[in-house]
Design a protein around this motif. Sequence first.
Motif, PDB file in Angstrom:
ATOM      1  N   PRO A  21       0.810  -1.219   0.000  1.00  0.00           N
ATOM      2  CA  PRO A  21       0.000   0.000   0.000  1.00  0.00           C
ATOM      3  C   PRO A  21       0.847   1.275   0.000  1.00  0.00           C
ATOM      4  CG  PRO A  21      -0.889  -1.547   1.568  1.00  0.00           C
ATOM      5  CD  PRO A  21       0.405  -2.123   1.079  1.00  0.00           C
ATOM      6  N   THR A  22       1.989   1.236   0.664  1.00  0.00           N
ATOM      7  CA  THR A  22       2.873   2.405   0.662  1.00  0.00           C
ATOM      8  C   THR A  22       3.358   2.703  -0.744  1.00  0.00           C
ATOM      9  OG1 THR A  22       3.586   1.978   2.925  1.00  0.00           O
ATOM     10  CG2 THR A  22       5.032   3.336   1.579  1.00  0.00           C
ATOM     11  N   ALA A  23       3.793   1.683  -1.458  1.00  0.00           N
ATOM     12  CA  ALA A  23       4.269   1.883  -2.829  1.00  0.00           C
ATOM     13  C   ALA A  23       3.157   2.383  -3.734  1.00  0.00           C
ATOM     14  CB  ALA A  23       4.853   0.583  -3.371  1.00  0.00           C
ATOM     15  N   VAL A  24       1.958   1.851  -3.565  1.00  0.00           N
ATOM     16  CA  VAL A  24       0.834   2.291  -4.403  1.00  0.00           C
ATOM     17  C   VAL A  24       0.484   3.748  -4.105  1.00  0.00           C
ATOM     18  CG1 VAL A  24      -1.621   1.920  -4.903  1.00  0.00           C
ATOM     19  CG2 VAL A  24      -0.079  -0.037  -4.714  1.00  0.00           C
ATOM     20  N   LEU A  25       0.429   4.107  -2.833  1.00  0.00           N
ATOM     21  CA  LEU A  25       0.120   5.499  -2.483  1.00  0.00           C
ATOM     22  C   LEU A  25       1.183   6.449  -3.022  1.00  0.00           C
ATOM     23  CD1 LEU A  25      -1.239   5.065   1.130  1.00  0.00           C
ATOM     24  CD2 LEU A  25      -2.512   5.916  -0.829  1.00  0.00           C
ATOM     25  N   GLU A  26       2.434   6.043  -2.957  1.00  0.00           N
ATOM     26  CA  GLU A  26       3.489   6.900  -3.494  1.00  0.00           C
ATOM     27  C   GLU A  26       3.383   7.008  -5.010  1.00  0.00           C
ATOM     28  OE1 GLU A  26       7.122   5.354  -1.884  1.00  0.00           O
ATOM     29  OE2 GLU A  26       6.717   6.223   0.086  1.00  0.00           O
ATOM     30  N   MET A  28       0.638   6.996  -6.580  1.00  0.00           N
ATOM     31  CA  MET A  28      -0.528   7.853  -6.801  1.00  0.00           C
ATOM     32  C   MET A  28      -0.216   9.307  -6.453  1.00  0.00           C
ATOM     33  SD  MET A  28      -3.405   5.297  -5.152  1.00  0.00           S
ATOM     34  CE  MET A  28      -4.653   6.548  -4.990  1.00  0.00           C
ATOM     35  N   ASN A  29       1.051   9.595  -6.200  1.00  0.00           N
ATOM     36  CA  ASN A  29       1.512  10.924  -5.810  1.00  0.00           C
ATOM     37  C   ASN A  29       0.918  11.366  -4.474  1.00  0.00           C
ATOM     38  OD1 ASN A  29       3.173  13.108  -6.186  1.00  0.00           O
ATOM     39  ND2 ASN A  29       1.642  14.293  -7.316  1.00  0.00           N
ATOM     40  N   LEU A  30       0.838  10.416  -3.533  1.00  0.00           N
ATOM     41  CA  LEU A  30       0.355  10.703  -2.189  1.00  0.00           C
ATOM     42  C   LEU A  30       1.350  10.213  -1.129  1.00  0.00           C
ATOM     43  CD1 LEU A  30      -3.365   9.611  -2.669  1.00  0.00           C
ATOM     44  CD2 LEU A  30      -2.518  11.952  -2.452  1.00  0.00           C
ATOM     45  N   PRO A  31       2.624  10.631  -1.223  1.00  0.00           N
ATOM     46  CA  PRO A  31       3.602  10.125  -0.252  1.00  0.00           C
ATOM     47  C   PRO A  31       3.381  10.667   1.160  1.00  0.00           C
ATOM     48  CG  PRO A  31       4.587  11.853  -1.565  1.00  0.00           C
ATOM     49  CD  PRO A  31       3.216  11.573  -2.151  1.00  0.00           C
ATOM     50  N   GLN A  32       2.567  11.708   1.284  1.00  0.00           N
ATOM     51  CA  GLN A  32       2.325  12.282   2.603  1.00  0.00           C
ATOM     52  C   GLN A  32       1.521  11.330   3.498  1.00  0.00           C
ATOM     53  OE1 GLN A  32       1.163  13.420  -0.265  1.00  0.00           O
ATOM     54  NE2 GLN A  32      -0.963  14.079  -0.102  1.00  0.00           N
ATOM     55  N   ILE A  33       0.729  10.447   2.908  1.00  0.00           N
ATOM     56  CA  ILE A  33      -0.087   9.539   3.724  1.00  0.00           C
ATOM     57  C   ILE A  33       0.786   8.516   4.450  1.00  0.00           C
ATOM     58  CG2 ILE A  33      -1.918   7.797   3.667  1.00  0.00           C
ATOM     59  CD1 ILE A  33      -3.253   9.467   1.466  1.00  0.00           C
ATOM     60  N   PRO A  34       1.661   7.775   3.761  1.00  0.00           N
ATOM     61  CA  PRO A  34       2.539   6.862   4.513  1.00  0.00           C
ATOM     62  C   PRO A  34       3.440   7.603   5.503  1.00  0.00           C
ATOM     63  CG  PRO A  34       2.612   6.327   2.173  1.00  0.00           C
ATOM     64  CD  PRO A  34       1.831   7.591   2.312  1.00  0.00           C
ATOM     65  N   SER A  35       3.895   8.796   5.127  1.00  0.00           N
ATOM     66  CA  SER A  35       4.748   9.568   6.041  1.00  0.00           C
ATOM     67  C   SER A  35       3.990   9.962   7.297  1.00  0.00           C
ATOM     68  CB  SER A  35       5.271  10.818   5.341  1.00  0.00           C
ATOM     69  OG  SER A  35       6.064  10.462   4.243  1.00  0.00           O
ATOM     70  N   LEU A  36       2.742  10.374   7.125  1.00  0.00           N
ATOM     71  CA  LEU A  36       1.920  10.752   8.280  1.00  0.00           C
ATOM     72  C   LEU A  36       1.720   9.558   9.209  1.00  0.00           C
ATOM     73  CD1 LEU A  36      -0.038  12.753   9.728  1.00  0.00           C
ATOM     74  CD2 LEU A  36      -1.823  11.746   8.312  1.00  0.00           C
ATOM     75  N   PHE A  37       1.433   8.405   8.636  1.00  0.00           N
ATOM     76  CA  PHE A  37       1.212   7.231   9.482  1.00  0.00           C
ATOM     77  C   PHE A  37       2.505   6.746  10.132  1.00  0.00           C
ATOM     78  CE2 PHE A  37      -2.938   7.143   7.569  1.00  0.00           C
ATOM     79  CZ  PHE A  37      -3.718   6.702   8.623  1.00  0.00           C
ATOM     80  N   PHE A  80      -5.747   3.731   2.850  1.00  0.00           N
ATOM     81  CA  PHE A  80      -5.299   3.256   1.543  1.00  0.00           C
ATOM     82  C   PHE A  80      -6.477   2.760   0.717  1.00  0.00           C
ATOM     83  CE2 PHE A  80      -4.336  -0.661  -0.836  1.00  0.00           C
ATOM     84  CZ  PHE A  80      -3.660  -0.081  -1.902  1.00  0.00           C
ATOM     85  N   LEU A  81      -7.338   1.973   1.325  1.00  0.00           N
ATOM     86  CA  LEU A  81      -8.495   1.431   0.602  1.00  0.00           C
ATOM     87  C   LEU A  81      -9.387   2.551   0.087  1.00  0.00           C
ATOM     88  CD1 LEU A  81     -10.041  -1.099  -0.268  1.00  0.00           C
ATOM     89  CD2 LEU A  81     -11.216  -1.022   1.926  1.00  0.00           C
ATOM     90  N   ARG A  82      -9.634   3.559   0.906  1.00  0.00           N
ATOM     91  CA  ARG A  82     -10.469   4.692   0.474  1.00  0.00           C
ATOM     92  C   ARG A  82      -9.811   5.453  -0.679  1.00  0.00           C
ATOM     93  NH1 ARG A  82     -13.443   6.238   5.582  1.00  0.00           N
ATOM     94  NH2 ARG A  82     -14.789   4.412   5.718  1.00  0.00           N
ATOM     95  N   GLN A  83      -8.522   5.699  -0.588  1.00  0.00           N
ATOM     96  CA  GLN A  83      -7.828   6.422  -1.653  1.00  0.00           C
ATOM     97  C   GLN A  83      -7.826   5.605  -2.943  1.00  0.00           C
ATOM     98  OE1 GLN A  83      -6.610   9.524  -1.735  1.00  0.00           O
ATOM     99  NE2 GLN A  83      -7.394   9.825   0.324  1.00  0.00           N
ATOM    100  N   PHE A  84      -7.648   4.310  -2.821  1.00  0.00           N
ATOM    101  CA  PHE A  84      -7.635   3.452  -3.993  1.00  0.00           C
ATOM    102  C   PHE A  84      -9.020   3.396  -4.632  1.00  0.00           C
ATOM    103  CE2 PHE A  84      -7.305  -0.584  -6.318  1.00  0.00           C
ATOM    104  CZ  PHE A  84      -6.130  -0.329  -7.018  1.00  0.00           C
ATOM    105  N   GLN A  85     -10.064   3.357  -3.808  1.00  0.00           N
ATOM    106  CA  GLN A  85     -11.426   3.357  -4.347  1.00  0.00           C
ATOM    107  C   GLN A  85     -11.732   4.667  -5.072  1.00  0.00           C
ATOM    108  OE1 GLN A  85     -13.695   2.445  -0.849  1.00  0.00           O
ATOM    109  NE2 GLN A  85     -13.697   0.246  -1.272  1.00  0.00           N
ATOM    110  N   LYS A  86     -11.252   5.781  -4.525  1.00  0.00           N
ATOM    111  CA  LYS A  86     -11.429   7.074  -5.205  1.00  0.00           C
ATOM    112  C   LYS A  86     -10.768   7.058  -6.575  1.00  0.00           C
ATOM    113  CE  LYS A  86     -11.043  10.212  -1.436  1.00  0.00           C
ATOM    114  NZ  LYS A  86     -10.402  11.427  -0.967  1.00  0.00           N
TER     115      LYS A  86
END
Length: 103
Positions: A21-26, A28-37, A80-86
Motif C-alpha cells: 500500500p505504501t508503494a501504491v500510495l506513493e 498515486m503521488n500521495l507520499p504524505q499519507i505513509p509519512s503521516l502514518f 489506503f483502501l479509500r484512496q484506492f477506491q477514489k
Amino acid sequence: AYPILQILSLQLFLTSLTPLPTAVLESMNLPQIPSLFSFLTVSIEFIFIALLLPRFGINGVAYAISGSAAITVPLFLLVFLRQFQKLDRSLRLPPKVIAPEKI
C-alpha cells in the motif's frame, strides 16, 4: 527473550502488510499519507513506552511497539483502501452508448 519475540510477532505481521500500500500510495503521488502514518506510529510508540516501560520493563516496550502497530496499521490500510477506491472511480469510463445503425 522468548516472550518479547512472541509479543513483537504481532508488530512484525502487521508491518508486513504495509509495503505494497505504501508503494501504491506513493505512485498515486500521495507520499504524505505513509509519512503521516509513520510519524503517528512513532508518536504513539513514544507515549506507550513512557507509560509501559516503568511498569513492565522491556516487555512493556514490546507491548508499546506492537500496540502502536495494532492501532496505526489498520487505520493506514483503511485510508489506503479509500484512496484506492477514489482512484478506481475516477478511472472508470462511462458506459459506451451504441447508436442504432441506420438501415
